[in-house]
Design a protein around this motif. Structure first.
Motif, PDB file in Angstrom:
ATOM      1  N   TYR A  27       1.029  -1.506  -0.084  1.00 25.53           N
ATOM      2  CA  TYR A  27      -0.037  -0.092   0.046  1.00 25.53           C
ATOM      3  C   TYR A  27       1.170   1.307   0.354  1.00 25.53           C
ATOM      4  CZ  TYR A  27      -4.591  -2.402   1.067  1.00 25.53           C
ATOM      5  OH  TYR A  27      -5.570  -2.802   0.359  1.00 25.53           O
ATOM      6  N   ARG A  28       1.922   1.114   0.303  1.00 22.83           N
ATOM      7  CA  ARG A  28       2.988   2.635   0.140  1.00 22.83           C
ATOM      8  C   ARG A  28       2.640   2.000  -1.472  1.00 22.83           C
ATOM      9  NH1 ARG A  28       9.196   3.958   1.621  1.00 22.83           N
ATOM     10  NH2 ARG A  28       9.440   5.815   0.356  1.00 22.83           N
ATOM     11  N   ILE A 105      -3.732  11.018  13.340  1.00 28.20           N
ATOM     12  CA  ILE A 105      -3.881   9.581  11.654  1.00 28.20           C
ATOM     13  C   ILE A 105      -3.171   8.991  11.184  1.00 28.20           C
ATOM     14  CG2 ILE A 105      -3.634  10.679   9.483  1.00 28.20           C
ATOM     15  CD1 ILE A 105      -4.160  14.043  10.816  1.00 28.20           C
ATOM     16  N   SER A 106      -2.253   8.879  11.943  1.00 26.47           N
ATOM     17  CA  SER A 106      -1.713   7.284  11.260  1.00 26.47           C
ATOM     18  C   SER A 106      -2.426   6.228  11.672  1.00 26.47           C
ATOM     19  CB  SER A 106      -0.081   7.287  11.451  1.00 26.47           C
ATOM     20  OG  SER A 106       0.683   8.562  11.645  1.00 26.47           O
ATOM     21  N   MET A 107      -2.423   5.967  12.893  1.00 32.66           N
ATOM     22  CA  MET A 107      -3.741   4.801  13.435  1.00 32.66           C
ATOM     23  C   MET A 107      -4.941   5.386  12.950  1.00 32.66           C
ATOM     24  SD  MET A 107      -2.413   5.662  17.549  1.00 32.66           S
ATOM     25  CE  MET A 107      -3.802   4.373  18.237  1.00 32.66           C
ATOM     26  N   TRP A 129      -0.268  -3.100  15.995  1.00 34.28           N
ATOM     27  CA  TRP A 129       0.613  -3.159  15.109  1.00 34.28           C
ATOM     28  C   TRP A 129       1.151  -2.416  13.647  1.00 34.28           C
ATOM     29  CZ3 TRP A 129       4.586  -6.393  14.552  1.00 34.28           C
ATOM     30  CH2 TRP A 129       4.451  -7.376  13.777  1.00 34.28           C
ATOM     31  N   PHE A 130      -0.176  -2.571  12.551  1.00 31.10           N
ATOM     32  CA  PHE A 130      -0.101  -1.793  11.578  1.00 31.10           C
ATOM     33  C   PHE A 130       0.198  -0.645  11.624  1.00 31.10           C
ATOM     34  CE2 PHE A 130      -3.266  -5.297  10.355  1.00 31.10           C
ATOM     35  CZ  PHE A 130      -2.595  -5.933   9.231  1.00 31.10           C
ATOM     36  N   THR A 131       0.012   0.690  12.648  1.00 28.72           N
ATOM     37  CA  THR A 131       0.915   1.611  12.662  1.00 28.72           C
ATOM     38  C   THR A 131       2.401   1.929  12.903  1.00 28.72           C
ATOM     39  OG1 THR A 131      -1.991   2.203  13.639  1.00 28.72           O
ATOM     40  CG2 THR A 131       0.728   4.382  13.566  1.00 28.72           C
ATOM     41  N   ILE A 132       2.779   0.804  13.847  1.00 31.02           N
ATOM     42  CA  ILE A 132       4.091   1.039  13.484  1.00 31.02           C
ATOM     43  C   ILE A 132       4.694   0.666  11.950  1.00 31.02           C
ATOM     44  CG2 ILE A 132       5.996  -0.564  14.423  1.00 31.02           C
ATOM     45  CD1 ILE A 132       4.857  -0.599  17.007  1.00 31.02           C
ATOM     46  N   TRP A 133       3.903  -0.226  11.586  1.00 29.48           N
ATOM     47  CA  TRP A 133       4.244  -0.662   9.802  1.00 29.48           C
ATOM     48  C   TRP A 133       4.183   0.053   9.223  1.00 29.48           C
ATOM     49  CZ3 TRP A 133       8.109  -3.602   9.625  1.00 29.48           C
ATOM     50  CH2 TRP A 133       8.557  -4.102  10.448  1.00 29.48           C
ATOM     51  N   LEU A 137       7.577   1.963   6.805  1.00 35.13           N
ATOM     52  CA  LEU A 137       7.155   1.306   5.816  1.00 35.13           C
ATOM     53  C   LEU A 137       6.691   3.174   4.668  1.00 35.13           C
ATOM     54  CD1 LEU A 137       6.548  -1.686   5.665  1.00 35.13           C
ATOM     55  CD2 LEU A 137       8.549  -0.684   5.301  1.00 35.13           C
ATOM     56  N   TRP A 138       6.016   3.771   5.140  1.00 36.47           N
ATOM     57  CA  TRP A 138       5.410   4.836   4.448  1.00 36.47           C
ATOM     58  C   TRP A 138       6.170   6.107   4.807  1.00 36.47           C
ATOM     59  CZ3 TRP A 138      -0.577   4.535   4.689  1.00 36.47           C
ATOM     60  CH2 TRP A 138      -0.643   3.142   4.339  1.00 36.47           C
TER      61      TRP A 138
END
Length: 229
Positions: A27-28, A105-107, A129-133, A137-138
């Protein structure tokens, strides 16, 4: 038998971890075509979906300023998670209170792009978990681009372009400061409030967010997204 079960369970967990990281990495570069919220809303009888992905440079800087002012003034400073808010939420839950808000906003981007809407601790844990990545990565500009393209802005309305056209009859690139503030004002409850037909509360909040957006603009709080503003 137990050893074999443990081995397969460990392999499954490792596979899920790797899959989630690859999903974030994809998704990046790839537009987010759908979210889990969309079919849920469809099953609830929502209006036909209106959604059009546009790159960040086709979204008015006014909307970036307004959203940062409304949702996350420290967006460019934090690493994705507001740990003070997390600790406060945990403390309140331990005392029997309801789960607090305070998502960055990231969360919110991680929740909307990868997860389902709920207020359970499982969902919040996966969101972290997804927010950390996402943050690893983005770039921040991509976080904002994805957020503005998938967030719900009304009945069947997803993303800035559809919101701008549905509410104001124009492209997201042409939103005025007032219109951008009105869209940001309804984000907490887009099915209850309307940017184009605001009641007293939304009109008042729009005025507040216009002033906050001016601060974001003046102090360069959107510098990680709009470095030239």
């Amino acid at each position: 038998m137990l050893r074999r079960l443990f081995r397969w369970t460990a392999l499954l967990l490792i596979g899920l971890v790797l899959l989630s990281i690859l999903w974030v990495a994809a998704y990046r570069m790839v537009p987010v075509g759908w979210t889990l919220l969309m079919p849920i809303r469809a099953l609830e009888g929502a209006a036909p979906m209106r959604k059009e992905w546009v790159p960040l440079d086709r979204i008015s800087p006014n909307l970036v300023h307004a959203v940062i002012g409304a949702e996350d003034s420290r967006f460019c400073q934090h690493a994705g998670i507001d740990w003070d808010a997390v600790r406060a939420a945990w403390a309140e839950n331990q005392e029997g209170g309801r789960m607090r808000g305070g998502s960055t906003i990231s969360m919110q981007t991680a929740k909307n792009a990868f997860l389902w809407p709920s207020r359970t601790w499982l969902r919040k844990g996966l969101e972290a978990w997804f927010t950390i990545w996402v943050e690893l990565l983005w770039p921040k500009a991509r976080v904002m681009e994805v957020y503005l393209n998938i967030v719900e802005w009304g009945d069947g309305i997803y993303g800035a372009e559809a919101a701008a056209r549905s509410h104001f009859g124009k492209a997201a690139a042409d939103l005025t400061r007032r219109e951008a503030a009105a869209l940001a004002a309804v984000l907490p409850s887009p099915l209850k409030w309307s940017a184009s037909k605001p009641g007293p509360y939304v009109r008042n909040r729009t005025g507040i967010l216009e002033r906050r957006a001016a601060i974001v603009r003046r102090e360069g709080l959107a510098g990680c997204v709009l470095p030239k503003t």
